[in-house]
Enzyme design. Structure first.
Site, PDB file in Angstrom:
ATOM      1  N   HIS A  96      79.611  48.739  32.292  1.00  0.00           N
ATOM      2  CA  HIS A  96      80.132  49.088  33.482  1.00  0.00           C
ATOM      3  C   HIS A  96      81.081  47.836  33.981  1.00  0.00           C
ATOM      4  CE1 HIS A  96      77.222  52.204  34.666  1.00  0.00           C
ATOM      5  NE2 HIS A  96      76.574  51.544  33.465  1.00  0.00           N
ATOM      6  N   HIS A 139      69.927  48.555  34.900  1.00  0.00           N
ATOM      7  CA  HIS A 139      70.995  47.382  34.954  1.00  0.00           C
ATOM      8  C   HIS A 139      70.702  46.418  36.214  1.00  0.00           C
ATOM      9  CE1 HIS A 139      73.842  49.141  32.005  1.00  0.00           C
ATOM     10  NE2 HIS A 139      73.451  50.150  32.341  1.00  0.00           N
ATOM     11  N   HIS A 151      67.083  53.399  30.880  1.00  0.00           N
ATOM     12  CA  HIS A 151      66.949  52.957  29.609  1.00  0.00           C
ATOM     13  C   HIS A 151      65.933  51.647  29.608  1.00  0.00           C
ATOM     14  CE1 HIS A 151      70.536  51.080  30.985  1.00  0.00           C
ATOM     15  NE2 HIS A 151      71.373  51.904  30.552  1.00  0.00           N
ATOM     16  N   HIS A 194      69.618  50.166  19.996  1.00  0.00           N
ATOM     17  CA  HIS A 194      69.416  49.781  21.348  1.00  0.00           C
ATOM     18  C   HIS A 194      67.735  49.398  21.504  1.00  0.00           C
ATOM     19  CE1 HIS A 194      72.864  52.205  22.813  1.00  0.00           C
ATOM     20  NE2 HIS A 194      72.400  51.481  24.039  1.00  0.00           N
ATOM     21  N   ASP A 197      71.906  58.646  26.392  1.00  0.00           N
ATOM     22  CA  ASP A 197      72.991  57.791  27.095  1.00  0.00           C
ATOM     23  C   ASP A 197      74.144  58.039  26.211  1.00  0.00           C
ATOM     24  OD1 ASP A 197      73.990  55.794  28.556  1.00  0.00           O
ATOM     25  OD2 ASP A 197      73.182  54.139  27.687  1.00  0.00           O
ATOM     26  N   LEU A 244      76.325  46.410  23.327  1.00  0.00           N
ATOM     27  CA  LEU A 244      76.149  47.762  23.134  1.00  0.00           C
ATOM     28  C   LEU A 244      76.518  48.361  24.426  1.00  0.00           C
ATOM     29  CD1 LEU A 244      72.545  47.985  21.594  1.00  0.00           C
ATOM     30  CD2 LEU A 244      74.722  48.472  20.428  1.00  0.00           C
TER      31      LEU A 244
END
Length: 385
Positions: free
Chosen positions: A143, A197, A218, A253, A276, A310
């Site tokens: 992001h 996040h 996630h 991940h 995702d 990632l």
């Protein structure tokens, strides 16, 4: 993959059927008018049949966190491109999905939400998921940190209003100013509040869960790491029985041991596998754009051009299911719960899809012995290649 088209009224016989009560080793499923009419074991009802030759049948996959695929992103204003992206995931067994959007300025994001709301109305998506822009710059992942911001009542309301009731989930970093208040605002509006996040401490996460946050976006990824003296968001979210945890089971991940530990602790009722996925899913290597950031996909692994972090995934739900069983050593029933039953329940669709039982939509995936899709059915219609 079969190329049969049109709705069918038939009975699928001779398969291993993953039902809510376990796997029927010699089972059958009767499909009528787009729904499951009956499920049983042994002799099938009279009428037209399709012999599954021992294949495993599982409910259609439900993906609550996906950004695109087949070369297209769900943020695109081109509805045909978005539909092609959805079709790419349907071929891999995803029969229900949310359209996830990455962080953008509020006016731009509102336009994207409004465009997707039309596709929700058309039944292409089950709703919209906003992953940002109310995220931590310290854990921004793919992001753009320049766009990230704290939530405020007006901005949240603007995005929800643009969706006309189609925004089903929003991810927030709870430590941001007004973070907990934004969680309450979402929950009061009937929206799933997710935590992700985030650089929050455990003490900052707890009030958000008390305010109604019920999903960990996630888990492990985009979060302050777990530490034995400061459990942070991972410890708080995994340990709280009110929270369902998303896991990206692409084996990049998360290490299989991390998946197994989280899934076993959270259990059937709190574990959800997500892709995702980005536009590269089902396409291949190359350079792609995610929210204005350049992402390079090499050997199926997407990373940011600067720093190599990632950035989303190229995962499809059939691969997540396969990895969960074969690499993470979970059972077929656990995989069904994590890819279908639990995510359907989160979306309020437990009475419509997510299980192979009478009365629900005939959404199903026929898997071969390698757990790869042989055929996919959505509402009684076989998906074409």
């Amino acid at each position: 993959m079969s190329t049969w088209g049109g709705p069918v009224d038939t009975t699928l016989t001779g398969g291993r059927i993953a039902t809510p009560d376990g796997v029927l080793e010699s089972g059958w499923i009767s499909v009528r008018d787009g729904r499951i009419d009956a499920v049983g074991e042994g002799a099938a009802p009279e009428g037209e049949t399709v012999d599954l030759d021992g294949a495993l049948v599982v409910p259609g996959f439900v993906d609550i966190h996906c950004h695109g695929g087949g070369g297209g992103a769900f943020s695109s204003p081109d509805h045909e491109l978005v539909r092609r992206a959805v079709a790419a995931h349907r071929r891999h067994g995803t029969t229900t999905m949310l359209a996830s959007l990455v962080s953008r300025p509020i006016p731009e994001l509102a336009d994207q939400v409004a465009a997707l709301a039309e596709l929700v109305d058309d039944g292409v998506f089950a709703g919209v998921h906003l992953e940002g822009p109310f995220l931590s710059a310290a854990r921004c992942g793919a992001h753009d940190p320049a766009i990230l911001r704290a939530p405020d009542t007006h901005s949240v309301a603007t995005l929800l209003r643009a969706g006309r009731g189609t925004v089903r989930m929003v991810t927030i970093a709870p430590e941001l100013d007004n973070g907990v208040e934004a969680v309450r605002q979402l929950v009061d509006g009937g929206v799933l509040a997710a935590i992700g996040h985030t650089d929050a401490t455990e003490a900052q996460v707890r009030p958000a869960v008390d305010a109604g946050a019920t999903i960990a976006t996630h888990l492990f990824n985009g979060m302050r790491p777990l530490h034995h003296r400061e459990p942070g968001p991972i410890g708080a979210l995994l340990d709280d029985e009110r929270v369902t945890v998303e896991l990206i089971c692409d084996l990049h991940h998360l290490h299989p041991t991390a998946v197994r530990l989280a899934a076993k602790h959270a259990g059937l009722g709190r574990t959800v596998l997500v892709t995702d996925a980005m536009a590269a899913a089902g396409v291949g290597d190359g350079v792609y754009d995610i929210g204005g950031l350049a992402v390079t996909v090499k050997d199926g692994v997407p990373t940011l051009g600067e720093g190599g972090a990632l950035a989303a995934s190229t995962l499809t739900m059939d691969a997540a299911f396969r990895n969960f069983v074969r690499s993470c050593e979970l059972t077929i029933c656990q995989a069904v719960a994590a890819t279908s039953t639990r995510p359907a329940a989160l979306l309020g669709l437990a009475g419509e899809t997510g299980e192979l039982r009478a009365g629900l939509a005939a959404d199903l995936v026929v898997l071969d012995e390698e757990l790869r899709p042989r055929d996919v059915m959505i509402k009684g219609e076989w998906v074409k290649e």
